[in-house]
Write a protein that holds these residues in place. Structure first.
Motif: not given
Length: 130
Positions: A1-6, A68-77, A125-130
């Motif tokens: 898991m990346s730092g931005a994601r964590s 834990a699923f990929e990308g769902e944390d970004r949607q919650a932000l 940060s998550l948008r930049e990390a892709g």
């Protein structure tokens, strides 16, 4: 898991946790929370509206809880950022008016401002990390 994601998952957990606490407070004792934030009690109708608002906050927080699923944390932000930003603006507006200021108004405004900034940074940060 990346730092931005964590970091994003941690911020979502903190923001959602604070909304759970606030929502539960509104459901259990809306007048107490109103007194602490705005320095005055609510009437019976205000208590009912406060309880409904508390339930909405609980459901928002549970809907944004980190997964834990990929990308769902970004949607919650996004919704947590919006709640924090709008709460900040509203609390500052009320505080500047100076009529309904309780002991927790300015700390709540500061916490929401800090959370809004951190959530926005994590989202970017998550948008930049892709």
């Amino acid at each position: 898991m990346s730092g931005a994601r964590s970091q994003a998952m941690w911020l979502v957990a903190v923001a959602a946790g604070l909304e759970v606490v606030t929502g539960a407070g509104l459901v259990v004792a809306p007048s107490l929370l109103a007194r602490l934030l705005f320095g005055s009690e609510m009437n019976a109708s205000g208590d009912l509206v406060g309880r409904i608002s508390g339930l909405v906050m609980l459901f928002l927080a549970l809907g944004c809880w980190p997964r834990a699923f990929e990308g769902e944390d970004r949607q919650a932000l996004a919704p947590l950022f919006a709640v924090s930003l709008l709460a900040t603006v509203f609390l500052i507006y009320v505080g500047i008016g100076g009529v309904n200021v309780g002991v927790l108004l300015w700390p709540a405004a500061a916490i929401h401002l800090i959370l809004a900034i951190l959530l926005a940074r994590a989202w970017m940060s998550l948008r930049e990390a892709g």
